[in-house]
Write an enzyme that holds these catalytic residues in place. Structure first.
Site, mmCIF file in Angstrom:
data_model
loop_
_atom_site.group_PDB
_atom_site.id
_atom_site.type_symbol
_atom_site.label_atom_id
_atom_site.label_comp_id
_atom_site.label_asym_id
_atom_site.label_seq_id
_atom_site.Cartn_x
_atom_site.Cartn_y
_atom_site.Cartn_z
ATOM 1 N N SER A 41 5.754 27.354 -69.654
ATOM 2 C CA SER A 41 6.454 28.651 -70.170
ATOM 3 C C SER A 41 7.870 28.389 -70.710
ATOM 4 O O SER A 41 8.295 28.841 -71.761
ATOM 5 C CB SER A 41 6.257 29.545 -69.131
ATOM 6 N N GLU A 67 -0.520 22.125 -71.083
ATOM 7 C CA GLU A 67 -0.456 22.221 -72.603
ATOM 8 C C GLU A 67 1.066 23.111 -73.071
ATOM 9 O O GLU A 67 0.953 23.819 -73.880
ATOM 10 C CB GLU A 67 -1.761 22.931 -72.968
ATOM 11 N N THR A 121 -0.090 12.855 -71.319
ATOM 12 C CA THR A 121 1.009 12.936 -70.102
ATOM 13 C C THR A 121 0.789 11.761 -69.400
ATOM 14 O O THR A 121 -0.062 11.228 -68.976
ATOM 15 C CB THR A 121 0.376 14.185 -69.257
ATOM 16 N N GLU A 122 2.238 11.277 -68.911
ATOM 17 C CA GLU A 122 2.423 10.255 -68.016
ATOM 18 C C GLU A 122 3.245 10.484 -66.746
ATOM 19 O O GLU A 122 3.637 11.648 -66.739
ATOM 20 C CB GLU A 122 3.250 8.875 -68.786
ATOM 21 N N GLY A 172 -5.222 11.582 -73.843
ATOM 22 C CA GLY A 172 -4.243 10.824 -72.827
ATOM 23 C C GLY A 172 -2.889 11.011 -73.285
ATOM 24 O O GLY A 172 -2.469 9.975 -73.803
ATOM 25 N N GLY A 208 -7.556 41.578 -47.768
ATOM 26 C CA GLY A 208 -7.879 40.263 -47.159
ATOM 27 C C GLY A 208 -8.915 39.568 -47.700
ATOM 28 O O GLY A 208 -8.972 38.342 -47.858
#
Length: 385
Positions: free
Chosen positions: A370, A367, A127-128, A125, A344
């Site tokens: 780029s 993560e 990222t916010e 945990g 297609g």
């Protein structure tokens, strides 16, 4: 590790995972993907194979392997499906690795055996809602009161955080100010089911539709003081180390997706006829596939080099960033070209390249974007921050 001929033990693992991916994952994963359902039976099978314990010592229930072995497994899985591969990647490099790298012996003995067996999953945990690439902007807070951490805040886009077998989430939280006025950020283990810890509804995602991803919220969530992971105030540095390693794993996964695009394009080009000839006979198709193979090959060399540095204890931060950048670009480019070759049919979810196309873009974001990888490479070269 750059020798194209893998040592026997690695090659045996690679072949085992390759067979599993083609015989057990490929026939069923499309249905899970379309239903946005988590593939519990496949995860259980990977657990029995020992894949979740690959890089860990046997004393904690692991297989006694290394990070290179994990990367080989991830590549072979992602050649068939990335949802299954990211479940393994996040479960190991993000879920259990923080406990192994920074936990006390008691924490390792408590949590790792089930995680290594694949019976339970861990989550990471960081990222916010207001801080993705800017992980230092952490707003979640944890106050130490009466021998417990009282946690308040939220996290976003957390993989493996809401499954029926999730056992813990390791979260970063501000635990006070540093002497220089900066935030003191620490890592804390929060067991699933802790009062005040809420797993939000799953996201509706473009790709990775058979993997588990949720937002998390903490409202007066109380855990014991001994759930601190590692040294107080070192949480940000710990997670940066975990991300450096994880970028190699993501590069391996991206390489697998890129190679899977080659595999599917070769098969289709030999089957599909247009204007009286198999399309494999047209130079335009041949050149596309040749470029795709070159990208996958280059990405493989990059991640294997980074992994070799990691397992031999040498600096690998720049090489991990290079591998992640090169491999994620290869995955995105190959997915686009494979979809073009299929025409297609490439736009139809019933064909693997449709999944590959949907799954590829997140590899340039998760993560470390780029752009972040380019920053890391530039700073390692001595360019100004």
């Amino acid at each position: 590790m750059l020798d194209p001929e893998l040592p026997a033990e690695y090659e045996e693992l690679r072949k085992t995972v390759e067979e599993f991916a083609h015989t057990e994952v490929a026939p069923v994963i499309g249905d899970y993907y379309e239903r946005h359902a988590f593939p519990y039976p496949l995860v259980a099978s990977m657990g029995r194979m020992g894949l979740f314990g690959l890089p860990y010592p046997e004393e904690y229930g692991g297989m006694g392997g290394d990070y290179f072995a994990l990367c080989l497994a991830l590549e072979e899985l992602a050649r068939v499906d990335s949802s299954v591969a990211i479940t393994l990647e996040a479960g190991v490099s993000l879920g259990s690795m923080p406990v192994y790298r920074f936990g006390t012996e008691e924490q390792k003995q408590r949590w790792l055996p089930e995680l290594c067996a694949g019976e339970r999953l861990g989550a990471f945990g960081l990222t916010e809602p207001g801080g993705g690439s800017d992980a230092g902007a952490t707003k979640t807070r944890a106050a130490l009161t009466d021998g417990s951490w009282l946690i308040n805040g939220s996290k976003s886009f957390i993989t493996n955080s809401g499954t029926d077998i999730t056992s813990l989430v390791t979260v970063t939280a501000v635990t006070g100010p540093e002497q220089d006025g900066r935030k003191e950020i620490s890592s804390i283990i929060v067991p699933s089911g802790t009062p005040g810890f809420t797993v939000e509804p799953g996201y509706s995602k473009v790709g990775w539709c058979a993997s588990d991803t949720h937002g998390l919220s903490f409202e007066d969530c109380r855990v014991p003081e001994e759930n601190l992971l590692g040294e107080r105030g070192r949480g940000y540095a710990q997670f940066l180390r975990i991300l450096d390693e994880g970028r190699i794993a993501i590069a391996a996964l991206a390489t697998g997706l890129a190679q899977g695009c080659v595999d599917e394009s070769l098969r289709y080009a030999r089957e599909r006829a247009a204007f009286g000839r198999q399309i494999e006979q047209y130079q335009a198709i041949q050149f596309k596939i040749a470029d795709m193979e070159a990208r996958a090959h280059t990405a493989r060399l990059a991640y294997r080099h980074a992994a070799a540095l990691l397992i031999t204890g040498k600096p690998f931060k720049k090489q991990a960033a290079i591998a992640k950048l090169v491999a994620s670009n290869a995955a995105m480019d190959n997915a686009r070209e494979a979809t073009q070759i299929f025409g297609g049919y490439g736009f139809m979810n019933e064909f693997p390249v449709g999944r590959f196309y949907r799954d590829a873009k997140i590899l340039e974001i998760g993560e470390g974007t780029s752009e972040v990888q380019r920053l890391l490479i530039a700073r390692d070269l001595g360019l100004p921050a």
